[in-house]
Motif scaffolding. Structure first.
Motif, mmCIF file in Angstrom:
data_model
loop_
_atom_site.group_PDB
_atom_site.id
_atom_site.type_symbol
_atom_site.label_atom_id
_atom_site.label_comp_id
_atom_site.label_asym_id
_atom_site.label_seq_id
_atom_site.Cartn_x
_atom_site.Cartn_y
_atom_site.Cartn_z
ATOM 1 N N GLU A 1 0.837 -1.202 0.000
ATOM 2 C CA GLU A 1 0.000 0.000 0.000
ATOM 3 C C GLU A 1 0.875 1.257 0.000
ATOM 4 O O GLU A 1 0.620 2.205 -0.747
ATOM 5 N N SER A 2 1.897 1.275 0.850
ATOM 6 C CA SER A 2 2.804 2.423 0.908
ATOM 7 C C SER A 2 3.570 2.587 -0.397
ATOM 8 O O SER A 2 3.731 3.701 -0.903
ATOM 9 N N LEU A 3 4.050 1.461 -0.926
ATOM 10 C CA LEU A 3 4.808 1.500 -2.180
ATOM 11 C C LEU A 3 3.956 2.019 -3.325
ATOM 12 O O LEU A 3 4.443 2.781 -4.189
ATOM 13 N N SER A 4 2.676 1.655 -3.365
ATOM 14 C CA SER A 4 1.790 2.111 -4.439
ATOM 15 C C SER A 4 1.629 3.625 -4.417
ATOM 16 O O SER A 4 1.579 4.276 -5.469
ATOM 17 N N VAL A 5 1.568 4.197 -3.225
ATOM 18 C CA VAL A 5 1.447 5.660 -3.100
ATOM 19 C C VAL A 5 2.740 6.332 -3.554
ATOM 20 O O VAL A 5 2.713 7.327 -4.301
ATOM 21 N N ILE A 6 3.878 5.805 -3.103
ATOM 22 C CA ILE A 6 5.170 6.393 -3.472
ATOM 23 C C ILE A 6 5.377 6.356 -4.980
ATOM 24 O O ILE A 6 5.763 7.362 -5.598
ATOM 25 N N LEU A 7 5.124 5.206 -5.588
ATOM 26 C CA LEU A 7 5.318 5.063 -7.035
ATOM 27 C C LEU A 7 4.331 5.922 -7.820
ATOM 28 O O LEU A 7 4.692 6.500 -8.854
ATOM 29 N N GLN A 8 3.086 6.006 -7.326
ATOM 30 C CA GLN A 8 2.079 6.822 -8.014
ATOM 31 C C GLN A 8 2.495 8.296 -8.033
ATOM 32 O O GLN A 8 2.417 8.963 -9.076
ATOM 33 N N VAL A 9 2.942 8.786 -6.902
ATOM 34 C CA VAL A 9 3.362 10.192 -6.810
ATOM 35 C C VAL A 9 4.600 10.437 -7.664
ATOM 36 O O VAL A 9 4.685 11.439 -8.395
ATOM 37 N N TYR A 10 5.564 9.521 -7.588
ATOM 38 C CA TYR A 10 6.805 9.680 -8.361
ATOM 39 C C TYR A 10 6.523 9.666 -9.866
ATOM 40 O O TYR A 10 7.046 10.513 -10.610
ATOM 41 N N TYR A 11 5.681 8.733 -10.302
ATOM 42 C CA TYR A 11 5.378 8.620 -11.738
ATOM 43 C C TYR A 11 4.599 9.841 -12.224
ATOM 44 O O TYR A 11 4.821 10.319 -13.343
ATOM 45 N N ALA A 12 3.713 10.356 -11.391
ATOM 46 C CA ALA A 12 2.952 11.558 -11.760
ATOM 47 C C ALA A 12 3.874 12.766 -11.898
ATOM 48 O O ALA A 12 3.723 13.583 -12.810
ATOM 49 N N LYS A 13 4.853 12.878 -11.008
ATOM 50 C CA LYS A 13 5.798 13.991 -11.080
ATOM 51 C C LYS A 13 6.683 13.903 -12.313
ATOM 52 O O LYS A 13 7.019 14.925 -12.934
ATOM 53 N N LEU A 14 7.060 12.678 -12.703
ATOM 54 C CA LEU A 14 7.838 12.499 -13.927
ATOM 55 C C LEU A 14 7.061 13.000 -15.143
ATOM 56 O O LEU A 14 7.619 13.662 -16.023
ATOM 57 N N GLY A 15 5.769 12.707 -15.158
ATOM 58 C CA GLY A 15 4.936 13.163 -16.259
ATOM 59 C C GLY A 15 4.778 14.679 -16.275
ATOM 60 O O GLY A 15 4.789 15.308 -17.333
ATOM 61 N N THR A 16 4.655 15.270 -15.097
ATOM 62 C CA THR A 16 4.509 16.721 -14.990
ATOM 63 C C THR A 16 5.719 17.444 -15.561
ATOM 64 O O THR A 16 5.598 18.478 -16.225
ATOM 65 N N ARG A 17 6.897 16.889 -15.316
ATOM 66 C CA ARG A 17 8.123 17.502 -15.850
ATOM 67 C C ARG A 17 8.145 17.491 -17.368
ATOM 68 O O ARG A 17 8.733 18.373 -17.996
ATOM 69 N N ARG A 18 7.501 16.495 -17.959
ATOM 70 C CA ARG A 18 7.463 16.395 -19.419
ATOM 71 C C ARG A 18 6.194 16.992 -20.013
ATOM 72 O O ARG A 18 5.968 16.913 -21.220
#
Length: 423
Positions: free
Chosen positions: A341-358
């Motif tokens: 559950e914790s990992l899913s939140v971390i990865l979701q936030v990280y992946y969303a931020k990667l997209g925002t940069r692009r």
């Protein structure tokens, strides 16, 4: 309190008073009493919360495809759990036991921290609650206290398992150190006859490696308590989810505490013998009983939510208990659901931020934490966002998701216990 009373009466030959010397008797009595308190007090407390309109502002009303609007359900039900734990423990436990004292302090500390968060959400009408930095400081503080006490207290000692020999070709005999002493060893799953020593990790510090090992141990304690309490908090998103998973984990930790406190069982399993850890069995039985009693009202459809008052406390109890019995490195398996559950939140936030940069709106899964993904339909997703994983395409009912998560936790708990024998 009652323990000392009946032990005193036993000196005068009062019939039945000797029963209070048996850990199994006090543990099972704590289980029954905590369950009864949780069920009885829960009903009274829920009525009080409703009369005072102590309810959450909103809870996932927009993403439930089955039309269940969880608005107006009382929160801060964690108070029920805390009361049902502490009362039996205070009555039945040996209050001079350092481990029991640490568990009580953890329960009160994190209960207050979670209660403050719920108070801000409910009474101040601030959905964000207590700022995250204050939560982290509170979690780090209790982890620091526990770590330092286990380091400095003369009562926190163990008998290390030193050697393992085979007798008559089949029977295995494990020898423990004859005297209890301070130790930096902890159990590693799947590794036969070997424990991890924190001081060996810090061997590059030379003659200061023991002190450095204790510092590393304190840091590990802080990380464990913080990670598990946050994991439990994230898992508290469906009716009965966190309470059910935590009760199963509590049973496994109670078993570990019992075998660690019994020198013959410790020898059979080739684990460290921890004098005094039997009082943790009383605490964990009260913990499990409180959660099962709480499920009477928290199972779907919930009549009360535990709030952060309950979830932060539950996670902290699990983390501290594991550290005390030197099984903290087994938590990634035992608390696998919290970890995912914790990992899913971390990865979701990280992946969303990667997209925002692009300049791209993207998500890894439909919703985080993970359990929300299973109850979200494709129709509820933002068409402007790109999702990597969109399965399942249809929603699964909340009660079925909860029970399936329970089943996974049972499997993980069984695997964790099996690892001891596999060693």
């Amino acid at each position: 309190m009652l323990y000392y009373l009946f032990r005193f009466l036993d000196q005068f030959g009062i019939p039945g008073s000797h029963m209070w010397g048996y850990i199994s008797f006090r543990a099972l009595l704590a289980l029954i009493l905590s369950l009864a308190i949780s069920a009885w007090f829960g009903e009274k407390f829920i009525k009080y919360l409703k009369s005072k309109q102590i309810t959450e502002v909103q809870r996932d009303a927009k993403i439930d495809p089955f039309g269940v609007k969880k608005i107006g359900v009382p929160s801060m039900g964690g108070i029920i759990i805390i009361a049902a734990i502490l009362l039996p423990v205070l009555l039945l436990g040996r209050m001079r036991n350092i481990y029991l004292i640490l568990m009580i302090i953890t329960t009160i500390w994190l209960g207050f921290l979670g209660g403050l968060d719920d108070y801000i959400k409910i009474f101040r009408h601030n959905k964000e609650g207590l700022p995250g930095k204050f939560k982290i400081v509170g979690q780090i503080s209790i982890g620091l206290i526990v770590g330092l006490v286990l380091w400095l207290s003369p009562d926190a000692k163990i008998n290390e398992n030193l050697s393992m020999k085979k007798m008559n070709g089949t029977e295995v005999v494990v020898k423990h150190r004859p005297e209890a002493q301070k130790s930096l060893k902890t159990t590693i799953p799947f590794v036969k006859g070997h424990n991890l020593d924190y001081s060996n990790i810090m061997s590059f510090c030379g003659k200061y490696k023991t002190a450095a090992g204790w510092i590393l141990f304190v840091i590990m304690t802080i990380l464990v308590v913080t990670a598990v309490s946050n994991g439990a908090n994230l898992n508290d998103g469906m009716d009965g989810m966190c309470a059910g998973n935590s009760a199963i984990i509590g049973v496994a930790l109670g078993i570990f505490a019992y075998v660690s406190s019994h020198i013959e069982y410790a020898a059979y399993l080739n684990i460290m013998y921890i004098p005094g850890s039997q009082e943790l069995v009383v605490f964990m039985c009260a913990f499990v009983g409180a959660l099962v009693g709480f499920l009477w009202y928290n199972s779907y459809p919930a009549q009360v939510f535990m709030g952060d008052t309950g979830s932060l406390t539950i996670g902290g109890i699990i983390g501290v208990c594991a550290v005390i019995i030197h099984k903290e490195l087994m938590l990634p398996i035992l608390c696998g659901i919290f970890f995912v559950e914790s990992l899913s939140v971390i990865l979701q936030v990280y992946y969303a931020k990667l997209g925002t940069r692009r300049g791209v709106k993207q998500r890894l899964i439909k919703r985080a934490p993970l359990h929300d993904t299973f109850r979200t339909t494709d129709d509820q997703l933002d068409p402007n966002i790109k999702y990597v994983f969109k399965k399942p395409h249809t929603a699964i009912h909340e009660s079925k998701i909860t029970i399936r998560f329970w089943i996974m936790t049972i499997i993980l708990a069984a695997m964790t216990i099996i690892t001891l024998k596999m060693r």
